[in-house]
Design an enzyme around this catalytic site. Sequence first.
Site, PDB file in Angstrom:
ATOM      1  N   GLU A  19       0.862  -1.177   0.000  1.00 27.04           N
ATOM      2  CA  GLU A  19       0.000   0.000   0.000  1.00 27.04           C
ATOM      3  C   GLU A  19       0.898   1.225   0.000  1.00 27.04           C
ATOM      4  OE1 GLU A  19      -2.790  -0.437   3.194  1.00 27.04           O
ATOM      5  OE2 GLU A  19      -3.737  -2.157   2.284  1.00 27.04           O
ATOM      6  N   HIS A  62      -7.614   9.793   2.721  1.00 20.81           N
ATOM      7  CA  HIS A  62      -7.290   8.744   1.745  1.00 20.81           C
ATOM      8  C   HIS A  62      -7.435   9.350   0.352  1.00 20.81           C
ATOM      9  CE1 HIS A  62      -7.085   5.031  -0.448  1.00 20.81           C
ATOM     10  NE2 HIS A  62      -6.768   4.412   0.668  1.00 20.81           N
ATOM     11  N   ARG A  68       0.265   8.661   1.516  1.00 25.58           N
ATOM     12  CA  ARG A  68      -1.102   9.139   1.241  1.00 25.58           C
ATOM     13  C   ARG A  68      -1.226  10.652   1.173  1.00 25.58           C
ATOM     14  NH1 ARG A  68      -4.422   4.628   4.726  1.00 25.58           N
ATOM     15  NH2 ARG A  68      -4.009   3.051   3.162  1.00 25.58           N
ATOM     16  N   HIS A 125      -9.935   9.737   6.331  1.00 28.01           N
ATOM     17  CA  HIS A 125      -9.798   8.288   6.454  1.00 28.01           C
ATOM     18  C   HIS A 125      -9.383   7.824   7.839  1.00 28.01           C
ATOM     19  CE1 HIS A 125      -9.236   4.241   5.114  1.00 28.01           C
ATOM     20  NE2 HIS A 125      -7.942   4.243   5.366  1.00 28.01           N
ATOM     21  N   ARG A 127       0.199   8.363   9.725  1.00 25.05           N
ATOM     22  CA  ARG A 127       0.162   6.904   9.818  1.00 25.05           C
ATOM     23  C   ARG A 127       0.583   6.223   8.511  1.00 25.05           C
ATOM     24  NH1 ARG A 127      -4.422   2.674   9.008  1.00 25.05           N
ATOM     25  NH2 ARG A 127      -4.957   4.081   7.337  1.00 25.05           N
TER      26      ARG A 127
HETATM   27  C1  FAD Z   1     -12.618   1.630   4.542  1.00 23.70           C
HETATM   28  C2  FAD Z   1     -11.489   1.469   5.514  1.00 23.70           C
HETATM   29  C3  FAD Z   1     -10.429   0.641   5.198  1.00 23.70           C
HETATM   30  C4  FAD Z   1      -9.382   0.488   6.099  1.00 23.70           C
HETATM   31  N1  FAD Z   1      -8.364  -0.350   5.769  1.00 23.70           N
HETATM   32  C5  FAD Z   1      -7.400  -0.571   6.678  1.00 23.70           C
HETATM   33  C6  FAD Z   1      -6.384  -1.516   6.414  1.00 23.70           C
HETATM   34  O1  FAD Z   1      -6.347  -2.132   5.353  1.00 23.70           O
HETATM   35  N2  FAD Z   1      -5.437  -1.712   7.377  1.00 23.70           N
HETATM   36  C7  FAD Z   1      -5.445  -1.040   8.558  1.00 23.70           C
HETATM   37  O2  FAD Z   1      -4.565  -1.261   9.395  1.00 23.70           O
HETATM   38  N3  FAD Z   1      -6.399  -0.136   8.820  1.00 23.70           N
HETATM   39  C8  FAD Z   1      -7.363   0.102   7.913  1.00 23.70           C
HETATM   40  N4  FAD Z   1      -8.333   1.027   8.191  1.00 23.70           N
HETATM   41  C9  FAD Z   1      -8.340   1.676   9.493  1.00 23.70           C
HETATM   42  C10 FAD Z   1      -8.845   0.679  10.523  1.00 23.70           C
HETATM   43  O3  FAD Z   1      -9.863  -0.103   9.956  1.00 23.70           O
HETATM   44  C11 FAD Z   1      -9.407   1.402  11.715  1.00 23.70           C
HETATM   45  O4  FAD Z   1      -8.448   2.288  12.234  1.00 23.70           O
HETATM   46  C12 FAD Z   1      -9.759   0.346  12.774  1.00 23.70           C
HETATM   47  O5  FAD Z   1     -10.789  -0.501  12.319  1.00 23.70           O
HETATM   48  C13 FAD Z   1     -10.204   1.034  14.030  1.00 23.70           C
HETATM   49  O6  FAD Z   1     -10.530  -0.003  14.915  1.00 23.70           O
HETATM   50  P1  FAD Z   1     -11.169   0.329  16.290  1.00 23.70           P
HETATM   51  O7  FAD Z   1     -11.410  -0.988  16.956  1.00 23.70           O
HETATM   52  O8  FAD Z   1     -10.357   1.351  16.986  1.00 23.70           O
HETATM   53  O9  FAD Z   1     -12.538   1.029  15.923  1.00 23.70           O
HETATM   54  P2  FAD Z   1     -13.770   0.495  15.002  1.00 23.70           P
HETATM   55  O10 FAD Z   1     -13.391  -0.740  14.257  1.00 23.70           O
HETATM   56  O11 FAD Z   1     -14.257   1.680  14.257  1.00 23.70           O
HETATM   57  O12 FAD Z   1     -14.801   0.077  16.102  1.00 23.70           O
HETATM   58  C14 FAD Z   1     -15.384   1.032  16.950  1.00 23.70           C
HETATM   59  C15 FAD Z   1     -16.652   0.439  17.508  1.00 23.70           C
HETATM   60  O13 FAD Z   1     -17.124   1.277  18.545  1.00 23.70           O
HETATM   61  C16 FAD Z   1     -18.503   1.497  18.351  1.00 23.70           C
HETATM   62  N5  FAD Z   1     -18.827   2.799  18.942  1.00 23.70           N
HETATM   63  C17 FAD Z   1     -18.475   4.036  18.513  1.00 23.70           C
HETATM   64  N6  FAD Z   1     -18.974   4.985  19.337  1.00 23.70           N
HETATM   65  C18 FAD Z   1     -19.647   4.337  20.320  1.00 23.70           C
HETATM   66  C19 FAD Z   1     -20.387   4.755  21.467  1.00 23.70           C
HETATM   67  N7  FAD Z   1     -20.537   6.040  21.802  1.00 23.70           N
HETATM   68  N8  FAD Z   1     -20.964   3.808  22.242  1.00 23.70           N
HETATM   69  C20 FAD Z   1     -20.828   2.493  21.951  1.00 23.70           C
HETATM   70  N9  FAD Z   1     -20.132   2.028  20.883  1.00 23.70           N
HETATM   71  C21 FAD Z   1     -19.558   2.943  20.079  1.00 23.70           C
HETATM   72  C22 FAD Z   1     -18.718   1.459  16.847  1.00 23.70           C
HETATM   73  O14 FAD Z   1     -20.050   1.157  16.538  1.00 23.70           O
HETATM   74  C23 FAD Z   1     -17.764   0.338  16.459  1.00 23.70           C
HETATM   75  O15 FAD Z   1     -18.379  -0.919  16.575  1.00 23.70           O
HETATM   76  C24 FAD Z   1      -9.387   1.197   7.306  1.00 23.70           C
HETATM   77  C25 FAD Z   1     -10.453   2.030   7.632  1.00 23.70           C
HETATM   78  C26 FAD Z   1     -11.499   2.166   6.742  1.00 23.70           C
HETATM   79  C27 FAD Z   1     -12.640   3.071   7.108  1.00 23.70           C
END
Ligand code: FAD
Length: 467
Positions: free
Chosen positions: A37, A158, A207, A268, A303
Amino acid sequence: SAGGRSHVTDGTSALAAATLAGAFDRGADGEILLTREGGHHRRRIAHAGGDATGAEISRALVEAVRNDPGVELIEHALVLDLLTDADGHAAGLTLHVMGEGQRDGVGAVRARAVVLATGGMGQVFSATTNPAVSTGDGVALALRAGAAVTDLEFVQFHPTVLWLGPEAEGQQPLVSEAVRGEGAHLVDAHGTRFMLGQHELAELAPRDIVAKAITRRMQEQGAEHMYLDGRHFGAEMWQQRFPTIFASCRAHGIDPVTEPIPVAPAAHYASGGIRTDRHGRTSVPGLYACGEVACTGVHGANRLASNSLLEGLVFAERIAADLADRHRRGALPERAVDVAAARAARPVPLPAPESRAEIQRLMSRGAGVLRSAATMAGTAAGLALLTEQAHAHVAEEKPADPRVETWEAANLLLVATALVAAAAQREETRGCHWREDFPERDDAHWRRHLITTLTASGGPVSTPEEQ
Ligand SMILES: Cc1cc2nc3c(=O)[nH]c(=O)nc-3n(C[C@H](O)[C@H](O)[C@H](O)COP(=O)(O)OP(=O)(O)OC[C@H]3O[C@@H](n4cnc5c(N)ncnc54)[C@H](O)[C@@H]3O)c2cc1C
């Protein structure tokens, strides 16, 4: 992200192991296949289901949680604010349960420690790859709870998100960098490859470089988007290697086999967030942050693609170890104080839910890929007006109806205000923070973090960290 909002009340063991047990794509020799990437000089990224890696990781994680008898799940619940004990130690959370689960109404969870894992804040901008739930709730909660937040100005845009028309808002489909990693080219409407000569990695430059180059080309040519040309992949490769992107393009009437894909940059990833140490501890005792909501410092000002899932795994493991060390035993706190309610001289201003779109427009217009003092002043003024209006409604005893959309708008407004304040204060260009009026990096003044907290009146203030 997992579908609905959920809150895990206890138990984190085996999650990382379960995630690693996810079914990554493998070659005929059984080895995990790797791709590249942005900014990568070598293939280092494992993937699953072609381009459905996140879905597979979520599946493995959700399965592990559901199979762990030590975890109690409360689904469809919106976390609102932190509760503390009399010593200021995290003691639980207030929750707005959405009525779809078994428990209905607003309530509270008591706990010996709290781990926030609420994800990013991409929804502060009009165009984002983030889901609708990425409204910066964790960062807003942390600010209201008196925790330190940092690096908010470092938002990664992104470069290649499917362009869905001038009026498109909210989450937009990502055209993964892996498509460029496999050899697709960025071109303008004349078919010119404008990344050649701009960086040694051309389309695979980091990026921020690609997002800026696209934005500049769009401005120069008065265009609303550029194109990603992967016609030479052929139908078979599109279907097998990028089934999700292929389907998403087709669903929007674009056939990447026969035509270039219209793309534009979108918010992103939030490199900033709740400040933590190397064990995921925040500045509030007993409050931890993990994943995109946290700022552990590992992403610096920009990042590197795909490091966030790795960060989530590493810090989840560390937090679990720290929880086991420090908080495994002991009674649940007897009494808990609602920090936000106790701190604020007046109630949290709840803006009308409709202000979400206005916040997003203000942010995209003035605090997006290319920023300056002038553009951000307009954004800050617009956000201040929305905050004033929300306060006025409270004073007139006509506050907005407290429901999920209202809470989310309140969180977006607070986080957007804090983000713009930090971005306006950092008068230099660094990482993914690009100032048109300060295009150079200024190590003498700015090789340090901005720490954001809330003042007694509820407004964010950013202070440069001591060197
Ligand atoms: C389209 C896309 C592609 C990506 N591709 C990559 C990749 O290839 N590699 C990589 O390393 N990263 C990638 N990223 C970034 C990575 O996916 C995110 O940084 C990562 O998923 C974040 O994980 P997290 O567990 O912190 O939060 P999330 O996976 O966003 O989970 C947060 C959770 O908390 C819940 N939540 C939010 N607010 C509240 C609240 N007030 N009360 C209760 N629950 C709540 C949400 O509903 C969700 O279920 C990508 C991001 C996107 C959007």
